[in-house]
Design a protein around this motif. Structure first.
Motif, mmCIF file in Angstrom:
data_model
loop_
_atom_site.group_PDB
_atom_site.id
_atom_site.type_symbol
_atom_site.label_atom_id
_atom_site.label_comp_id
_atom_site.label_asym_id
_atom_site.label_seq_id
_atom_site.Cartn_x
_atom_site.Cartn_y
_atom_site.Cartn_z
ATOM 1 N N GLU A 62 0.819 -1.216 0.000
ATOM 2 C CA GLU A 62 0.000 0.000 0.000
ATOM 3 C C GLU A 62 0.848 1.260 0.000
ATOM 4 O O GLU A 62 0.481 2.267 -0.599
ATOM 5 N N SER A 63 1.990 1.188 0.645
ATOM 6 C CA SER A 63 2.845 2.365 0.801
ATOM 7 C C SER A 63 3.456 2.840 -0.517
ATOM 8 O O SER A 63 3.929 3.972 -0.602
ATOM 9 N N VAL A 64 3.445 1.980 -1.549
ATOM 10 C CA VAL A 64 4.083 2.362 -2.819
ATOM 11 C C VAL A 64 3.107 2.360 -3.986
ATOM 12 O O VAL A 64 3.481 2.731 -5.106
ATOM 13 N N LYS A 65 1.874 1.958 -3.764
ATOM 14 C CA LYS A 65 0.885 1.911 -4.849
ATOM 15 C C LYS A 65 0.737 3.274 -5.495
ATOM 16 O O LYS A 65 0.635 4.294 -4.821
ATOM 17 N N GLY A 66 0.721 3.279 -6.823
ATOM 18 C CA GLY A 66 0.592 4.523 -7.567
ATOM 19 C C GLY A 66 1.909 5.245 -7.780
ATOM 20 O O GLY A 66 1.965 6.204 -8.565
ATOM 21 N N ARG A 67 2.970 4.805 -7.110
ATOM 22 C CA ARG A 67 4.282 5.450 -7.265
ATOM 23 C C ARG A 67 5.313 4.502 -7.877
ATOM 24 O O ARG A 67 6.203 4.948 -8.604
ATOM 25 N N PHE A 68 5.231 3.218 -7.560
ATOM 26 C CA PHE A 68 6.203 2.227 -8.043
ATOM 27 C C PHE A 68 5.544 1.348 -9.101
ATOM 28 O O PHE A 68 4.351 1.019 -8.998
ATOM 29 N N THR A 69 6.347 0.925 -10.073
ATOM 30 C CA THR A 69 5.863 0.011 -11.104
ATOM 31 C C THR A 69 6.910 -1.067 -11.354
ATOM 32 O O THR A 69 8.077 -0.743 -11.610
ATOM 33 N N ILE A 70 6.474 -2.315 -11.278
ATOM 34 C CA ILE A 70 7.368 -3.442 -11.555
ATOM 35 C C ILE A 70 7.069 -3.982 -12.950
ATOM 36 O O ILE A 70 5.900 -4.109 -13.340
ATOM 37 N N THR A 71 8.124 -4.242 -13.703
ATOM 38 C CA THR A 71 7.980 -4.824 -15.036
ATOM 39 C C THR A 71 9.077 -5.863 -15.236
ATOM 40 O O THR A 71 10.082 -5.858 -14.526
ATOM 41 N N ARG A 72 8.860 -6.735 -16.214
ATOM 42 C CA ARG A 72 9.907 -7.708 -16.528
ATOM 43 C C ARG A 72 10.125 -7.738 -18.036
ATOM 44 O O ARG A 72 9.184 -7.599 -18.820
ATOM 45 N N ASP A 73 11.380 -7.890 -18.408
ATOM 46 C CA ASP A 73 11.769 -8.034 -19.804
ATOM 47 C C ASP A 73 12.454 -9.390 -19.913
ATOM 48 O O ASP A 73 13.649 -9.518 -19.633
ATOM 49 N N ASN A 74 11.670 -10.382 -20.305
ATOM 50 C CA ASN A 74 12.230 -11.735 -20.320
ATOM 51 C C ASN A 74 13.333 -11.889 -21.372
ATOM 52 O O ASN A 74 14.243 -12.692 -21.192
ATOM 53 N N ALA A 75 13.263 -11.118 -22.427
ATOM 54 C CA ALA A 75 14.308 -11.191 -23.444
ATOM 55 C C ALA A 75 15.655 -10.758 -22.882
ATOM 56 O O ALA A 75 16.702 -11.253 -23.304
#
Length: 127
Positions: A62-75
């Motif tokens: 909850e403390s980071v929602k809307g501010r942090f974004t996690i993504t992955r680049d499998n390549a």
């Protein structure tokens, strides 16, 4: 040898941004759920975010929602954590971790459930 290496930490002013990277070697990252955790001095390790093996399903504290974004680049065998509008309370050592799981469409932010850990990268938010 399975290895996770974090990078991208540093010193940033409140309101600033950083992008952390978690690069995997010795294994295929998309066989694992990936989590980002942080630990500040005197505090317990906190699950910040995680991403599932497939379809990029994510979870955030909850403390980071809307501010942090996690993504992955499998390549690139790499997972990222984009951190915006950083606050002094975000100051901590940030770790990425990989979880061996057959579950493809869900992730959890429970640190003991993760099997492999990086060495961490320091994030300091201060004016």
């Amino acid at each position: 040898q399975l290895q996770l290496v974090e990078s991208g930490g540093g010193l940033v002013q409140p309101g600033g941004s950083l992008r952390l990277s978690c690069a995997a070697s010795g294994f295929i990252l998309d066989d694992y759920a990936i989590g980002w955790f942080r630990q500040a001095p005197g505090k317990e390790r906190e699950g910040v975010s995680c991403i599932s093996r497939r379809r990029g399903i994510t979870s955030y504290a909850e403390s980071v929602k809307g501010r942090f974004t996690i993504t992955r680049d499998n390549a690139k065998n790499t997972v990222y954590l984009q951190m915006n509008n950083l606050k002094p309370e975000d100051t901590a050592i940030y770790y990425c971790a990989a979880r061996v799981t057959t579950v493809q469409l869900m992730c959890i932010r429970n640190a003991p459930s993760y099997d492999y850990w990086g060495q961490g990268t320091q994030v300091t938010v201060s004016s």
